[in-house]
Design an enzyme around this catalytic site. Structure first.
Site, short mmCIF file in Angstrom:
data_model
loop_
_atom_site.label_atom_id
_atom_site.label_comp_id
_atom_site.label_asym_id
_atom_site.label_seq_id
_atom_site.Cartn_x
_atom_site.Cartn_y
_atom_site.Cartn_z
N HIS A 240 52.18 42.76 47.84
CA HIS A 240 51.72 42.65 46.45
C HIS A 240 51.64 44.02 45.78
CE1 HIS A 240 47.00 43.09 46.95
NE2 HIS A 240 47.65 44.01 47.60
N HIS B 292 47.07 48.58 38.99
CA HIS B 292 47.96 49.23 39.95
C HIS B 292 49.42 49.14 39.49
CE1 HIS B 292 44.45 47.40 41.98
NE2 HIS B 292 44.40 48.56 42.63
N GLU C 172 45.99 36.96 41.36
CA GLU C 172 44.96 37.70 42.10
C GLU C 172 43.53 37.22 41.84
OE1 GLU C 172 45.57 39.64 44.55
OE2 GLU C 172 47.62 40.41 44.28
N ASP D 136 52.17 48.90 41.54
CA ASP D 136 52.97 47.99 42.37
C ASP D 136 54.41 48.47 42.52
OD1 ASP D 136 50.67 46.52 42.52
OD2 ASP D 136 51.31 44.97 41.13
N ASP E 2 42.90 41.92 38.08
CA ASP E 2 42.19 43.17 38.33
C ASP E 2 42.46 44.22 37.26
OD1 ASP E 2 44.48 44.74 39.00
OD2 ASP E 2 44.26 44.34 41.14
N ASP F 221 47.94 45.59 34.70
CA ASP F 221 47.48 45.75 36.07
C ASP F 221 46.74 47.07 36.21
OD1 ASP F 221 47.26 45.67 38.90
OD2 ASP F 221 49.28 44.84 39.12
#
Length: 337
Positions: A153, A138, A289, A140, A246, A136
């Site tokens: 999310h 990010h 996503e 999270d 992403d 990812d």
């Protein structure tokens, strides 16, 4: 990463039943605010996922999409759709357990990344001893208090891990889910957009986290094996890859809600998945996503094709070419005529 032959042979948790795959669609969008991500599962299916997987001689069964009915729950600050998240992920956890009971590798098509609360909960309840690669841009790792957006999310890792359970208030509707995953069993790959609070949590708990700087420094091959050696040093865990599209650079996968430039190339993502497949312990994959309402038709095509390449690599496709079927020992001359 070097695993002993004994660890591989005696592993009761991660041994995968080769050739059997279960697809679960989760057309869920309540973990964020952009319309279209709920269309991701059908977009990936319509791009030819099932056909492409069956060419790998896999027994593929599509279990359809998760549906749910949210119950009325109390309000929680900065989590406006908690009742939807709770109901959807509960049903998803149960479905994951059902699919694993059929000795199938679970492939979950999102939907936004909050759905991984359900997939990982189901995996833990089914296999107990699991390791998670969170691929990812990010981390999270936010809670409802630290999140700037209130988007769930951006919270699933914090919801799932036992070390962070004390940072949450009581969450109505989520009583079915107890954080049973240690943060020591999670490794990040591909990070490049991390909030200050998330960085603090990563440092406080010593979380295994490889950002894009690390990928550039060591190369994706070594990063994958360093991550696996941290979360699964004895090679005895059932592996789960939670793959946010992403994590790829937007040039490779533009149709997603929170793109960040400077991400993984598709080639790096494929190699990552090939290496995880070679462990023979991969039992679950989330692909989340994909948003077919973002970008033009070409953007959607690029993104769904990238998703399928990633899943194929995880399930045994090799860029060296498919193996010759058993029993064929020579090449007929007419092949070249």
């Amino acid at each position: 990463m070097l695993c002993s032959i004994r660890a591989v042979l005696l592993n009761n948790f991660g041994t995968r039943n080769y050739g059997k795959v279960g697809i679960i669609g989760v057309p869920f969008e309540k973990g964020q605010k952009k319309f279209g991500v709920e269309l991701g599962p059908d977009a990936i299916r319509n791009a030819g996922l099932l056909k492409d997987l069956t060419t790998l001689d896999l027994d593929v069964k599509d279990f359809g999409d998760i549906d749910y009915y949210p119950e009325t729950t109390g309000d929680i600050i900065n989590m406006p759709h908690l009742s939807h998240v709770a109901a959807c992920t509960k049903n998803l956890s149960n479905r994951v357990q059902e699919v694993m009971n059929e000795n199938r590798v679970v492939v979950t098509l999102g939907g936004d990344h909050s759905v991984s609360v359900g997939t990982i909960d189901g995996h833990v309840k089914s296999k107990n001893n699991i390791g998670v690669l969170w691929v990812d841009a990010h981390a999270d790792l936010n809670t409802n208090i630290t999140s700037n957006s209130g988007n769930v999310h951006g919270m699933p890792v914090a919801l799932l891990t036992s070390e962070l359970s004390d940072y949450w208030p009581h969450l109505p509707g989520m009583d079915w889910q107890k954080p049973m995953l240690s943060i020591r069993n999670v490794a990040y790959i591909g990070l490049r957009s991390v909030d200050r609070y998330e960085r603090l949590v990563i440092e406080k708990f010593g979380i295994t986290a490889f950002g894009m700087e690390d990928v550039e420094r060591y190369g994706i091959h070594d990063v994958v094996h360093m991550a696996l050696s941290r979360i699964d040093p004895h090679c005895n865990k059932s592996l789960h890859v939670s793959f946010d599209i992403d994590s790829l650079d937007p040039l490779e996968a533009p149709s997603t809600g929170t793109p960040v430039r400077g991400g993984l190339s598709l080639r790096e993502a494929i190699h990552l998945m090939e290496e995880v497949h070679r462990t023979h312990r991969l039992n679950a994959i989330d692909l989340v996503e994909v948003n077919p309402k973002i970008g033009d038709d070409n953007c959607v095509k690029l993104t769904t094709e990238a998703a399928i390449h990633v899943l194929q690599a995880a399930l045994g496709h090799t860029r060296r070419g498919l193996k010759v079927p058993a029993g064929i020992t020579d090449i007929p001359l007419q092949t070249f005529r």
